[in-house]
Design an enzyme around this catalytic site. Structure first.
Site, PDB file in Angstrom:
ATOM      1  N   CYS A   1       0.858  -1.183   0.000  1.00 62.55           N
ATOM      2  CA  CYS A   1       0.000   0.000   0.000  1.00 62.55           C
ATOM      3  C   CYS A   1       0.896   1.236   0.000  1.00 62.55           C
ATOM      4  O   CYS A   1       1.881   1.273   0.739  1.00 62.55           O
ATOM      5  CB  CYS A   1      -0.886  -0.016   1.246  1.00 62.55           C
TER       6      CYS A   1
ATOM      7  N   HIS B   1      -9.260  -3.808  -1.354  1.00 65.73           N
ATOM      8  CA  HIS B   1      -8.246  -3.013  -0.644  1.00 65.73           C
ATOM      9  C   HIS B   1      -8.608  -1.525  -0.686  1.00 65.73           C
ATOM     10  O   HIS B   1      -8.556  -0.832   0.339  1.00 65.73           O
ATOM     11  CB  HIS B   1      -6.882  -3.285  -1.309  1.00 65.73           C
ATOM     12  N   GLU B   2      -8.992  -1.049  -1.888  1.00 58.06           N
ATOM     13  CA  GLU B   2      -9.300   0.393  -2.032  1.00 58.06           C
ATOM     14  C   GLU B   2     -10.593   0.753  -1.308  1.00 58.06           C
ATOM     15  O   GLU B   2     -10.691   1.821  -0.686  1.00 58.06           O
ATOM     16  CB  GLU B   2      -9.381   0.776  -3.510  1.00 58.06           C
TER      17      GLU B   2
ATOM     18  N   HIS C   1     -10.007   1.438   2.193  1.00 62.38           N
ATOM     19  CA  HIS C   1      -9.497   2.794   2.476  1.00 62.38           C
ATOM     20  C   HIS C   1     -10.653   3.762   2.739  1.00 62.38           C
ATOM     21  O   HIS C   1     -10.540   4.666   3.566  1.00 62.38           O
ATOM     22  CB  HIS C   1      -8.675   3.330   1.302  1.00 62.38           C
TER      23      HIS C   1
HETATM   24 NI    NI Z   1      -3.638   1.057  -0.080  1.00 58.40          NI
END
Ligand code: NI
Length: 178
Positions: A100, A142-143, A146
């Site tokens: 990341c 993953h995004e 966030h």
């Molecule tokens: Ni990331």
């Protein structure tokens, strides 16, 4: 175009839940999307989310592309994903390596669903539903994390450790830059 500054782990902005984007066609938001795409490319990211550059908005760029950081990534044109939702998952939970831009210098194995049914708006405000699998589904999860204030180390199993890039190289034989 303006240069965006990447925030790193420990910055409180990365731990917040981001807000729904209400006015997608707003010129400032459109420029922000272009800057976010550029920032992902400059940093060899396969995805980058708005909170990583200090904006708590529910938007990210999905941009898988082979690079020194991700030699085995598939190539896709950068796609802005706005107000995303996961409608359902399919297939097994698979563990694979993630890195990341907000956790520089490390990699870790993260369990994620193999497949996703997703819904999101594109940069014109049009709605799409789509099925994603494998690497692209992993980046999407993953995004989206966030946007909910979650970084991948928080998704790792207890028995797995975050590796620095020398340890990652020793374990996988893959040398990646920070
Ligand atoms: Ni990331």
């Amino acid at each position: 175009m303006s240069m965006l500054t990447l925030l790193t782990r420990g910055n409180p902005t990365l731990a917040q839940r981001s807000e729904t984007v209400e006015d997608i066609l707003n010129p400032e938001f459109q420029t922000f999307l272009d800057d976010l795409i550029q920032s992902g490319e400059d940093n060899m990211g396969v995805g980058i989310a708005a909170p990583q550059v200090g904006k708590n908005l529910r938007a990210f760029i999905l941009a898988p592309k082979p690079s020194k950081r991700y030699p085995n990534a598939p190539e896709m044109p950068p796609m802005p994903i706005i107000n995303p939702e996961i409608l359902g998952t399919f297939g097994p939970i698979e563990k694979d390596w993630e890195g990341c831009l907000s956790v520089p210098g490390f990699r870790g194995k993260v369990p994620r669903s193999h497949g996703l049914h997703v819904r999101f708006l594109d940069r014109t405000g049009a709605s799409h539903t789509m099925s994603l699998e494998g690497f692209v589904a992993r980046v999407f999860q993953h995004e989206l994390d966030h946007l909910d204030g979650i970084l991948y180390p928080e998704r790792m199993d207890k028995e797995d450790r975050l590796l620095d890039l020398d340890e990652f190289f020793a374990e996988t034989g893959v040398r990646v830059p920070r």
